[in-house]
Scaffold this active site. Sequence first.
Site, mmCIF file in Angstrom:
data_model
loop_
_atom_site.group_PDB
_atom_site.id
_atom_site.type_symbol
_atom_site.label_atom_id
_atom_site.label_comp_id
_atom_site.label_asym_id
_atom_site.label_seq_id
_atom_site.Cartn_x
_atom_site.Cartn_y
_atom_site.Cartn_z
ATOM 1 N N LYS A 60 0.807 -1.221 0.000
ATOM 2 C CA LYS A 60 0.000 0.000 0.000
ATOM 3 C C LYS A 60 0.840 1.271 0.000
ATOM 4 O O LYS A 60 0.306 2.353 -0.222
ATOM 5 C CB LYS A 60 -0.970 -0.003 1.189
ATOM 6 C CG LYS A 60 -1.929 -1.167 1.191
ATOM 7 C CD LYS A 60 -2.747 -1.286 -0.089
ATOM 8 C CE LYS A 60 -4.021 -0.515 -0.025
ATOM 9 N NZ LYS A 60 -4.948 -0.859 -1.128
ATOM 10 N N SER A 277 -3.146 -12.762 2.997
ATOM 11 C CA SER A 277 -3.494 -12.548 1.585
ATOM 12 C C SER A 277 -2.359 -13.029 0.674
ATOM 13 O O SER A 277 -2.608 -13.384 -0.487
ATOM 14 C CB SER A 277 -3.863 -11.088 1.306
ATOM 15 O OG SER A 277 -2.736 -10.249 1.410
HETATM 16 C C1 LIG Z 1 -2.837 -7.459 3.189
HETATM 17 C C2 LIG Z 1 -3.488 -6.952 1.933
HETATM 18 N N1 LIG Z 1 -3.644 -7.787 0.907
HETATM 19 C C3 LIG Z 1 -4.236 -7.400 -0.238
HETATM 20 C C4 LIG Z 1 -4.705 -6.121 -0.412
HETATM 21 C C5 LIG Z 1 -5.404 -5.759 -1.698
HETATM 22 O O1 LIG Z 1 -4.770 -4.801 -2.483
HETATM 23 P P1 LIG Z 1 -5.625 -3.826 -3.392
HETATM 24 O O2 LIG Z 1 -6.302 -2.849 -2.476
HETATM 25 O O3 LIG Z 1 -4.622 -3.165 -4.269
HETATM 26 O O4 LIG Z 1 -6.648 -4.626 -4.142
HETATM 27 C C6 LIG Z 1 -4.570 -5.229 0.635
HETATM 28 C C7 LIG Z 1 -5.113 -3.891 0.543
HETATM 29 O O5 LIG Z 1 -5.279 -3.202 1.515
HETATM 30 C C8 LIG Z 1 -3.940 -5.646 1.845
HETATM 31 O O6 LIG Z 1 -3.811 -4.814 2.888
#
Ligand SMILES: Cc1ncc(COP(=O)(O)O)c(C=O)c1O
Length: 318
Positions: A60, A277
Amino acid sequence: MPSLLTLPRFQVAPVQRRHALVDLVGNTPLLRLARLTAHLPTSVQVYAKAEWFNPSGSVKDRPALNIIRAAEAAGQLTPDKILLDSTSGNMGIAYATLATTLGYRVELVIPENASPERLGILRALGVMFTLSSPLEGSDGALRVARQLAAAEPGKYFYANQYNNPANWQAHYHSTGPEIYAQTDEQVTHFVAGLGTSGTFTGTSRVLKAFNPAIRAIAFQPDSPFHGLEGLKHLETALVPEIYDPTLADEQLVIGTEEAYAMTRRLAREEGLFVGISAGAAAVAALRVAETLTAGTVVTVFPDAGYKYVSERFWKETR
Ligand SMILES: Cc1ncc(COP(=O)(O)O)c(C=O)c1O
Protein backbone atom coordinates in the site's frame (compact mmCIF):
# COMPACT_ATOMS: atom_id res chain seq x y z
CA MET A 1 52.67 -7.03 14.07
CA PRO A 2 50.21 -7.17 11.16
CA SER A 3 46.59 -7.06 12.29
CA LEU A 4 44.47 -10.12 11.62
CA LEU A 5 41.75 -7.73 10.62
CA THR A 6 42.64 -6.03 7.39
CA LEU A 7 40.51 -3.24 6.07
CA PRO A 8 38.08 -4.47 3.42
CA ARG A 9 38.80 -3.21 -0.04
CA PHE A 10 35.92 -1.21 -1.41
CA GLN A 11 34.75 -3.64 -4.04
CA VAL A 12 31.01 -3.44 -3.35
CA ALA A 13 28.77 -2.35 -6.17
CA PRO A 14 28.07 1.38 -6.16
CA VAL A 15 25.38 2.11 -3.57
CA GLN A 16 23.18 5.13 -3.19
CA ARG A 17 24.29 6.63 0.10
CA ARG A 18 21.42 8.84 1.24
CA HIS A 19 17.71 8.32 0.86
CA ALA A 20 14.46 10.04 1.67
CA LEU A 21 11.95 7.46 2.91
CA VAL A 22 9.69 8.11 -0.07
CA ASP A 23 12.51 7.15 -2.45
CA LEU A 24 12.36 3.61 -1.08
CA VAL A 25 8.80 2.90 -2.27
CA GLY A 26 8.62 0.23 -4.98
CA ASN A 27 11.39 -1.66 -6.78
CA THR A 28 10.70 -4.66 -4.57
CA PRO A 29 12.40 -8.04 -5.15
CA LEU A 30 10.76 -10.74 -7.26
CA LEU A 31 11.15 -14.08 -5.48
CA ARG A 32 10.91 -17.50 -7.10
CA LEU A 33 8.80 -20.03 -5.18
CA ALA A 34 11.13 -22.91 -5.97
CA ARG A 35 10.23 -25.39 -3.25
CA LEU A 36 6.45 -25.08 -3.52
CA THR A 37 6.70 -25.66 -7.26
CA ALA A 38 9.15 -28.57 -7.17
CA HIS A 39 6.39 -30.89 -8.47
CA LEU A 40 5.92 -28.78 -11.63
CA PRO A 41 7.94 -29.02 -14.88
CA THR A 42 10.94 -26.65 -14.88
CA SER A 43 9.26 -24.83 -17.79
CA VAL A 44 6.62 -23.57 -15.32
CA GLN A 45 7.83 -20.98 -12.81
CA VAL A 46 6.01 -19.05 -10.10
CA TYR A 47 7.27 -15.74 -8.69
CA ALA A 48 6.00 -13.33 -6.05
CA LYS A 49 6.65 -9.61 -5.55
CA ALA A 50 7.95 -9.22 -1.99
CA GLU A 51 5.96 -6.11 -1.10
CA TRP A 52 6.92 -6.05 2.58
CA PHE A 53 10.22 -4.52 1.39
CA ASN A 54 8.37 -1.20 1.03
CA PRO A 55 9.15 1.30 3.84
CA SER A 56 5.89 0.88 5.77
CA GLY A 57 5.88 -2.87 5.16
CA SER A 58 3.21 -3.38 2.52
CA VAL A 59 2.16 -2.94 -1.10
CA LYS A 60 0.00 0.00 0.00
CA ASP A 61 3.00 2.35 0.06
CA ARG A 62 2.70 2.51 -3.72
CA PRO A 63 -0.89 3.85 -3.90
CA ALA A 64 -0.51 5.93 -0.73
CA LEU A 65 2.47 7.81 -2.13
CA ASN A 66 0.89 8.24 -5.55
CA ILE A 67 -2.38 9.50 -4.04
CA ILE A 68 -0.43 12.04 -1.96
CA ARG A 69 1.69 13.18 -4.92
CA ALA A 70 -1.32 13.48 -7.27
CA ALA A 71 -3.27 15.48 -4.66
CA GLU A 72 -0.30 17.80 -4.09
CA ALA A 73 0.01 18.36 -7.84
CA ALA A 74 -3.72 19.13 -8.11
CA GLY A 75 -3.56 21.54 -5.14
CA GLN A 76 -5.99 19.36 -3.14
CA LEU A 77 -3.50 18.46 -0.41
CA THR A 78 -1.88 21.41 1.31
CA PRO A 79 -0.18 21.53 4.74
CA ASP A 80 -3.31 22.99 6.39
CA LYS A 81 -5.45 19.99 5.35
CA ILE A 82 -5.77 16.61 7.02
CA LEU A 83 -5.52 13.52 4.83
CA LEU A 84 -8.67 11.46 5.59
CA ASP A 85 -9.49 7.91 4.49
CA SER A 86 -11.05 4.65 5.61
CA THR A 87 -8.84 1.58 5.89
CA SER A 88 -8.64 -1.67 7.76
CA GLY A 89 -4.90 -1.39 8.25
CA ASN A 90 -2.16 -1.40 5.65
CA MET A 91 -3.26 1.72 3.76
CA GLY A 92 -3.52 3.58 7.07
CA ILE A 93 -0.02 2.52 8.06
CA ALA A 94 1.25 3.60 4.62
CA TYR A 95 -0.51 7.00 4.80
CA ALA A 96 0.73 7.55 8.34
CA THR A 97 4.31 6.73 7.44
CA LEU A 98 4.56 8.65 4.18
CA ALA A 99 2.34 11.62 5.04
CA THR A 100 4.26 12.09 8.29
CA THR A 101 7.62 12.09 6.57
CA LEU A 102 6.22 14.65 4.10
CA GLY A 103 4.74 16.84 6.86
CA TYR A 104 0.98 16.12 6.61
CA ARG A 105 -1.50 15.07 9.30
CA VAL A 106 -3.60 11.93 8.87
CA GLU A 107 -7.04 10.90 10.18
CA LEU A 108 -8.42 7.42 9.56
CA VAL A 109 -11.73 5.61 9.97
CA ILE A 110 -11.11 1.99 10.98
CA PRO A 111 -13.52 -0.85 11.82
CA GLU A 112 -13.48 -1.39 15.58
CA ASN A 113 -12.50 -5.03 15.18
CA ALA A 114 -9.25 -4.27 13.31
CA SER A 115 -6.48 -6.43 14.80
CA PRO A 116 -4.74 -5.16 17.96
CA GLU A 117 -1.44 -5.23 16.07
CA ARG A 118 -2.77 -2.77 13.47
CA LEU A 119 -4.36 -0.41 15.97
CA GLY A 120 -1.14 -0.53 18.01
CA ILE A 121 1.00 0.39 14.99
CA LEU A 122 -1.33 3.28 14.08
CA ARG A 123 -1.27 4.57 17.67
CA ALA A 124 2.54 4.35 17.61
CA LEU A 125 2.57 6.44 14.43
CA GLY A 126 0.43 9.10 16.17
CA VAL A 127 -2.52 8.86 13.80
CA MET A 128 -5.94 10.27 14.79
CA PHE A 129 -8.67 7.73 14.19
CA THR A 130 -12.39 7.15 14.45
CA LEU A 131 -13.61 3.60 15.02
CA SER A 132 -16.59 2.43 12.94
CA SER A 133 -19.01 -0.43 13.60
CA PRO A 134 -17.29 -3.84 13.74
CA LEU A 135 -20.41 -5.35 12.17
CA GLU A 136 -20.06 -3.29 8.98
CA GLY A 137 -16.36 -3.96 8.23
CA SER A 138 -14.53 -1.87 5.65
CA ASP A 139 -17.81 -0.75 4.00
CA GLY A 140 -18.98 0.78 7.29
CA ALA A 141 -15.64 2.60 7.66
CA LEU A 142 -15.99 3.92 4.10
CA ARG A 143 -19.47 5.31 4.84
CA VAL A 144 -18.26 7.10 7.99
CA ALA A 145 -15.27 8.60 6.12
CA ARG A 146 -17.62 9.91 3.40
CA GLN A 147 -19.82 11.55 6.06
CA LEU A 148 -16.84 13.20 7.78
CA ALA A 149 -15.51 14.52 4.46
CA ALA A 150 -18.93 15.87 3.41
CA ALA A 151 -19.49 17.56 6.78
CA GLU A 152 -16.17 19.46 6.78
CA PRO A 153 -14.78 19.69 3.25
CA GLY A 154 -12.43 22.57 4.14
CA LYS A 155 -10.74 20.54 6.85
CA TYR A 156 -9.92 17.41 4.91
CA PHE A 157 -8.35 16.06 1.76
CA TYR A 158 -10.49 12.93 1.37
CA ALA A 159 -8.14 10.44 -0.31
CA ASN A 160 -10.83 7.79 -0.99
CA GLN A 161 -8.61 4.90 -2.06
CA TYR A 162 -11.62 3.00 -3.51
CA ASN A 163 -12.41 5.76 -5.98
CA ASN A 164 -9.07 7.43 -6.62
CA PRO A 165 -7.42 6.68 -10.00
CA ALA A 166 -4.01 7.46 -8.46
CA ASN A 167 -4.44 4.14 -6.61
CA TRP A 168 -4.43 1.89 -9.69
CA GLN A 169 -2.12 4.27 -11.58
CA ALA A 170 0.58 3.63 -8.94
CA HIS A 171 0.63 -0.01 -10.04
CA TYR A 172 0.40 0.93 -13.72
CA HIS A 173 3.56 2.99 -13.37
CA SER A 174 5.52 0.81 -10.93
CA THR A 175 4.38 -2.74 -10.06
CA GLY A 176 3.56 -3.73 -13.66
CA PRO A 177 6.72 -2.37 -15.36
CA GLU A 178 8.85 -3.87 -12.57
CA ILE A 179 7.32 -7.33 -13.14
CA TYR A 180 7.80 -7.06 -16.89
CA ALA A 181 11.47 -6.08 -16.50
CA GLN A 182 12.24 -8.51 -13.67
CA THR A 183 10.96 -11.47 -15.71
CA ASP A 184 12.90 -10.32 -18.81
CA GLU A 185 9.48 -9.74 -20.45
CA GLN A 186 8.66 -13.45 -20.00
CA VAL A 187 5.67 -13.11 -17.64
CA THR A 188 2.69 -15.03 -19.07
CA HIS A 189 0.16 -14.90 -16.18
CA PHE A 190 -0.49 -12.26 -13.52
CA VAL A 191 -2.49 -13.28 -10.45
CA ALA A 192 -3.70 -10.86 -7.74
CA GLY A 193 -6.35 -10.57 -5.03
CA LEU A 194 -9.02 -7.88 -4.99
CA GLY A 195 -9.22 -5.38 -2.13
CA THR A 196 -9.61 -1.88 -3.54
CA SER A 197 -8.57 -3.72 -6.75
CA GLY A 198 -5.80 -1.15 -7.34
CA THR A 199 -3.03 -3.77 -7.56
CA PHE A 200 -4.93 -6.00 -9.96
CA THR A 201 -6.33 -3.18 -12.12
CA GLY A 202 -3.16 -1.13 -12.60
CA THR A 203 -0.76 -4.04 -13.00
CA SER A 204 -2.99 -6.04 -15.38
CA ARG A 205 -3.72 -2.98 -17.50
CA VAL A 206 -0.07 -2.14 -18.12
CA LEU A 207 1.03 -5.78 -18.59
CA LYS A 208 -1.66 -6.21 -21.25
CA ALA A 209 -0.51 -2.98 -22.89
CA PHE A 210 3.04 -4.42 -23.02
CA ASN A 211 1.81 -7.78 -24.30
CA PRO A 212 -1.90 -8.49 -24.90
CA ALA A 213 -1.29 -12.25 -24.58
CA ILE A 214 -0.52 -11.94 -20.85
CA ARG A 215 -3.44 -13.42 -18.87
CA ALA A 216 -4.78 -11.57 -15.84
CA ILE A 217 -6.33 -13.70 -13.10
CA ALA A 218 -8.16 -12.09 -10.16
CA PHE A 219 -9.10 -13.86 -6.96
CA GLN A 220 -11.36 -13.07 -4.04
CA PRO A 221 -12.56 -14.76 -0.83
CA ASP A 222 -15.14 -17.52 -1.21
CA SER A 223 -17.61 -16.03 1.28
CA PRO A 224 -18.58 -12.73 2.92
CA PHE A 225 -17.29 -13.98 6.29
CA HIS A 226 -13.66 -14.71 5.56
CA GLY A 227 -10.23 -14.26 7.13
CA LEU A 228 -8.39 -12.91 4.08
CA GLU A 229 -7.48 -9.53 5.59
CA GLY A 230 -7.27 -6.83 2.90
CA LEU A 231 -9.46 -8.67 0.35
CA LYS A 232 -13.16 -8.20 -0.52
CA HIS A 233 -15.96 -10.60 -1.39
CA LEU A 234 -17.23 -8.44 -4.23
CA GLU A 235 -20.69 -10.02 -4.56
CA THR A 236 -21.63 -8.83 -1.09
CA ALA A 237 -19.38 -5.77 -0.64
CA LEU A 238 -19.45 -2.21 -1.93
CA VAL A 239 -17.66 -2.64 -5.28
CA PRO A 240 -14.72 -0.18 -5.54
CA GLU A 241 -15.36 2.43 -8.25
CA ILE A 242 -11.87 1.82 -9.68
CA TYR A 243 -12.63 -1.89 -10.26
CA ASP A 244 -12.75 -2.77 -13.98
CA PRO A 245 -14.71 -6.04 -14.41
CA THR A 246 -13.57 -6.42 -18.05
CA LEU A 247 -9.88 -6.87 -17.17
CA ALA A 248 -9.82 -10.36 -15.64
CA ASP A 249 -9.49 -13.29 -18.02
CA GLU A 250 -10.37 -15.56 -15.13
CA GLN A 251 -11.75 -15.20 -11.59
CA LEU A 252 -10.82 -17.59 -8.77
CA VAL A 253 -12.26 -17.92 -5.28
CA ILE A 254 -10.01 -18.88 -2.37
CA GLY A 255 -11.08 -20.30 0.99
CA THR A 256 -9.77 -18.98 4.28
CA GLU A 257 -8.55 -22.36 5.55
CA GLU A 258 -6.55 -23.14 2.39
CA ALA A 259 -4.99 -19.66 2.61
CA TYR A 260 -4.04 -20.25 6.27
CA ALA A 261 -2.49 -23.62 5.38
CA MET A 262 -0.49 -22.09 2.53
CA THR A 263 0.65 -19.17 4.72
CA ARG A 264 2.13 -21.76 7.12
CA ARG A 265 3.74 -23.66 4.23
CA LEU A 266 5.31 -20.47 2.88
CA ALA A 267 6.94 -19.88 6.27
CA ARG A 268 7.99 -23.46 6.86
CA GLU A 269 8.94 -24.54 3.33
CA GLU A 270 10.09 -21.32 1.64
CA GLY A 271 11.24 -19.31 4.68
CA LEU A 272 8.71 -16.62 3.76
CA PHE A 273 6.90 -15.23 6.83
CA VAL A 274 4.08 -13.45 5.02
CA GLY A 275 0.49 -12.30 5.61
CA ILE A 276 -2.69 -14.24 4.91
CA SER A 277 -3.49 -12.55 1.58
CA ALA A 278 -0.02 -13.65 0.42
CA GLY A 279 -0.96 -17.22 1.38
CA ALA A 280 -4.15 -16.81 -0.68
CA ALA A 281 -2.10 -15.42 -3.59
CA ALA A 282 0.18 -18.46 -3.48
CA VAL A 283 -2.85 -20.81 -3.55
CA ALA A 284 -4.22 -18.95 -6.58
CA ALA A 285 -0.87 -18.77 -8.40
CA LEU A 286 -0.21 -22.49 -7.86
CA ARG A 287 -3.71 -23.35 -9.06
CA VAL A 288 -2.95 -21.48 -12.30
CA ALA A 289 0.57 -22.92 -12.64
CA GLU A 290 -0.68 -26.49 -12.24
CA THR A 291 -2.75 -26.12 -15.45
CA LEU A 292 0.30 -25.11 -17.55
CA THR A 293 2.99 -27.02 -19.43
CA ALA A 294 5.09 -23.85 -19.78
CA GLY A 295 4.75 -20.35 -18.39
CA THR A 296 5.86 -17.68 -15.93
CA VAL A 297 3.23 -16.93 -13.30
CA VAL A 298 3.69 -13.80 -11.18
CA THR A 299 1.71 -12.82 -8.10
CA VAL A 300 1.99 -10.24 -5.33
CA PHE A 301 2.68 -10.93 -1.64
CA PRO A 302 1.18 -7.77 -0.09
CA ASP A 303 2.76 -7.88 3.38
CA ALA A 304 4.77 -9.83 5.98
CA GLY A 305 3.39 -11.98 8.79
CA TYR A 306 4.13 -9.75 11.80
CA LYS A 307 0.65 -8.16 11.93
CA TYR A 308 -0.97 -11.60 12.08
CA VAL A 309 1.13 -13.36 14.74
CA SER A 310 -1.80 -13.58 17.16
CA GLU A 311 -3.91 -15.54 14.61
CA ARG A 312 -4.79 -19.02 15.81
CA PHE A 313 -3.73 -20.72 12.57
CA TRP A 314 -0.05 -20.34 13.44
CA LYS A 315 -0.56 -22.83 16.28
CA GLU A 316 -1.42 -25.63 13.88
CA THR A 317 1.46 -27.87 12.99
CA ARG A 318 0.62 -28.43 9.33
C1 LIG B 1 -2.84 -7.46 3.19
C2 LIG B 1 -3.49 -6.95 1.93
N1 LIG B 1 -3.64 -7.79 0.91
C3 LIG B 1 -4.24 -7.40 -0.24
C4 LIG B 1 -4.70 -6.12 -0.41
C5 LIG B 1 -5.40 -5.76 -1.70
O1 LIG B 1 -4.77 -4.80 -2.48
P1 LIG B 1 -5.63 -3.83 -3.39
O2 LIG B 1 -6.30 -2.85 -2.48
O3 LIG B 1 -4.62 -3.16 -4.27
O4 LIG B 1 -6.65 -4.63 -4.14
C6 LIG B 1 -4.57 -5.23 0.63
C7 LIG B 1 -5.11 -3.89 0.54
O5 LIG B 1 -5.28 -3.20 1.52
C8 LIG B 1 -3.94 -5.65 1.84
O6 LIG B 1 -3.81 -4.81 2.89
